[in-house]
Scaffold this motif. Sequence first.
Motif, PDB file in Angstrom:
ATOM      1  N   MET A   1       0.830  -1.200   0.000  1.00 58.85           N
ATOM      2  CA  MET A   1       0.000   0.000   0.000  1.00 58.85           C
ATOM      3  C   MET A   1       0.868   1.255   0.000  1.00 58.85           C
ATOM      4  O   MET A   1       0.583   2.228  -0.712  1.00 58.85           O
ATOM      5  CB  MET A   1      -0.921   0.009   1.218  1.00 58.85           C
TER       6      MET A   1
ATOM      7  N   SER B   1       1.517   6.450  -6.624  1.00 54.83           N
ATOM      8  CA  SER B   1       0.330   7.165  -7.081  1.00 54.83           C
ATOM      9  C   SER B   1       0.489   8.665  -6.886  1.00 54.83           C
ATOM     10  O   SER B   1       0.111   9.460  -7.751  1.00 54.83           O
ATOM     11  CB  SER B   1      -0.911   6.673  -6.330  1.00 54.83           C
TER      12      SER B   1
ATOM     13  N   GLN C   1      -6.327  14.390  -1.114  1.00 52.79           N
ATOM     14  CA  GLN C   1      -7.563  13.707  -1.509  1.00 52.79           C
ATOM     15  C   GLN C   1      -7.267  12.308  -2.038  1.00 52.79           C
ATOM     16  O   GLN C   1      -7.999  11.353  -1.738  1.00 52.79           O
ATOM     17  CB  GLN C   1      -8.281  14.529  -2.576  1.00 52.79           C
TER      18      GLN C   1
ATOM     19  N   ASN D   1      -8.644   8.799  -0.441  1.00 55.02           N
ATOM     20  CA  ASN D   1      -9.427   7.851  -1.250  1.00 55.02           C
ATOM     21  C   ASN D   1      -8.776   6.473  -1.290  1.00 55.02           C
ATOM     22  O   ASN D   1      -9.464   5.451  -1.205  1.00 55.02           O
ATOM     23  CB  ASN D   1      -9.589   8.391  -2.670  1.00 55.02           C
ATOM     24  N   LEU D   2      -7.450   6.448  -1.438  1.00 58.33           N
ATOM     25  CA  LEU D   2      -6.750   5.162  -1.477  1.00 58.33           C
ATOM     26  C   LEU D   2      -6.875   4.413  -0.157  1.00 58.33           C
ATOM     27  O   LEU D   2      -7.079   3.188  -0.135  1.00 58.33           O
ATOM     28  CB  LEU D   2      -5.274   5.381  -1.823  1.00 58.33           C
TER      29      LEU D   2
ATOM     30  N   LEU E   1      -9.278   4.737   2.108  1.00 64.30           N
ATOM     31  CA  LEU E   1     -10.651   4.263   2.277  1.00 64.30           C
ATOM     32  C   LEU E   1     -10.923   3.046   1.394  1.00 64.30           C
ATOM     33  O   LEU E   1     -11.661   2.139   1.782  1.00 64.30           O
ATOM     34  CB  LEU E   1     -11.627   5.391   1.914  1.00 64.30           C
ATOM     35  N   THR E   2     -10.313   3.031   0.217  1.00 62.60           N
ATOM     36  CA  THR E   2     -10.509   1.906  -0.690  1.00 62.60           C
ATOM     37  C   THR E   2      -9.755   0.664  -0.237  1.00 62.60           C
ATOM     38  O   THR E   2     -10.255  -0.464  -0.326  1.00 62.60           O
ATOM     39  CB  THR E   2     -10.046   2.289  -2.117  1.00 62.60           C
ATOM     40  N   ALA E   3      -8.524   0.883   0.273  1.00 63.94           N
ATOM     41  CA  ALA E   3      -7.661  -0.253   0.611  1.00 63.94           C
ATOM     42  C   ALA E   3      -7.984  -0.880   1.959  1.00 63.94           C
ATOM     43  O   ALA E   3      -7.720  -2.073   2.173  1.00 63.94           O
ATOM     44  CB  ALA E   3      -6.199   0.200   0.596  1.00 63.94           C
TER      45      ALA E   3
ATOM     46  N   PRO F   1     -10.811  -1.883   3.562  1.00 62.06           N
ATOM     47  CA  PRO F   1     -11.628  -3.109   3.564  1.00 62.06           C
ATOM     48  C   PRO F   1     -10.868  -4.319   3.009  1.00 62.06           C
ATOM     49  O   PRO F   1     -10.997  -5.429   3.544  1.00 62.06           O
ATOM     50  CB  PRO F   1     -12.816  -2.734   2.659  1.00 62.06           C
ATOM     51  N   PHE F   2     -10.073  -4.098   1.950  1.00 55.63           N
ATOM     52  CA  PHE F   2      -9.298  -5.205   1.386  1.00 55.63           C
ATOM     53  C   PHE F   2      -8.265  -5.711   2.395  1.00 55.63           C
ATOM     54  O   PHE F   2      -8.002  -6.918   2.473  1.00 55.63           O
ATOM     55  CB  PHE F   2      -8.605  -4.751   0.099  1.00 55.63           C
TER      56      PHE F   2
END
Length: 528
Positions: free
Chosen positions: A25, A32, A277, A281-282, A284-286, A288-289
Amino acid sequence: MIKRRTYTLRFILEWLVVISVLVTMLIGLVSSIHVNEASLSASYLENNFRYAQKLAGNTTEVVSGMQNTVNALAMHTAEHPFSNKDLDDWFSVNKQYFQSLFIADAHGIIRQVSPSVKGILPGTQLTSPASQQALRLKQPFISEPYYGKAGHLIILVSSPIVDQQGTYQGFVGGTIYLEEENALNRTLEEHIYGDGSYVFVVDKTGRLIFHPEKKRLGDIVTMNPAVKQALEGKSGYAEIVNSKGVSFLAGYSHEKITGWGIISQTPRSVLDKSNRQLVGNLLLTALPFLLVTVAIVWLISKNISSSLSKLALYSDRSVGSGGDEPEIPTTTSSIYEVQKLYQSTRMAIRKVNRRLTQLQAEVRTDGLTGLANRKTFDAALQERIRRQAPFSLVLLDIDHFKKVNDSFGHVTGDEVLKQVAKTMLEQTREDDLCFRYGGEEFGILIDDEHVQLAWHIAERLRTAISSQKQQTGTSITISSGVANFPLHGARPVEIVSMADQALYQSKADGRNRTTLFQPKQARSRHVR
């Protein structure tokens, strides 16, 4: 003896996965951010550069229009007697450009003025440096910005009055107040956006004549790198640090008539906001995974460690047990089985790798002809354009191939396709990429900047195929079209389209020929 601390397999696996995921990550996050920052930076620089160029062009048009208006008025004044009412009529038509129009004689005394301004009346002696310079030059003239008696920042646009005998009679002048409403002001008005972007303008001396902060008008900013470049007649973009230590992504352009420098800039801080931002976003997305991965690993490690723990317990009990060897656990395998599992896994991986290699080759290759397939061609085309490597594309089509299938069947048709593919490989160079585009259409990517080489290769292939006997007992012909990058296009779709147009030209001209793409105004070259 100090007892060494030990860890369970489950603990090691769980933490290994958690750390691996976190490191992945982090790497992805850093990458990123870097890509996002580079992309946004390039975008802002390019946009600001284009905008500065646009403003410079608009300014040139406005200033040229003002000069032409004053020139026309001077010529009219030299040819006909001119009253103050006539001048009022001129001003009424051109008041969007000027704050005032006046006619002065050869001694700098105002004869007519419109509109009447306090302190500037007929009979007034002009004393400003710009007026004196206009009297000296006796030619069309646009002054540097200067402050008038009332404190206005003014530009004087003048044109000499010369009678039919060539005698200098004075000049016509038009004043532009940079701080008030007019065509030039509207062109160079403040451009402030929510992200802090704005435009400012400097004259030839590096003095601010347009700026969002009115109090800064008149400041000298020649130390600004973008200003330096613009005043040297250059246009471009750069990341700069202004006099206040703030970093900006700036585009700059030079206005050729006035010599002004126009700078459009965006604070680099907008990139920081975008990166924050992106990070949010990354995450929050990562998250759960990450949780799902840890849960899955916990279940898997529990299953594995349970069996291995029993093996470890069995091993521990076996040591020093003498002849009373404990019973082998039934829920796990013995050491031998673990070794066999390792060996089997290793063999399986080798088989999988061989199969993957085979699948990769199958994915890249057309199953019938053995040539590269459409997917491989698309990737190769995009890669060459990305590297800006010159190449030519030959698209070819078997003439009347449907008749072959209708007359002799699809099996014979397939043999014809194979023979064409074989001939393509024989007639092209080792580095040329031969591919099947689809159906009876084929193509060749030729890595060479000379389009004539591609044309000769296509011709050689056409001749070779037409001279062969096919499974049908007759010969076949092909039609080809040739296009070149970057000569005929800059994008993949353009190159393919140009080659396709040339191919259809070959078809339209009677088939069995090679056509080199030419613009519509020129005739395409073809050979039969």
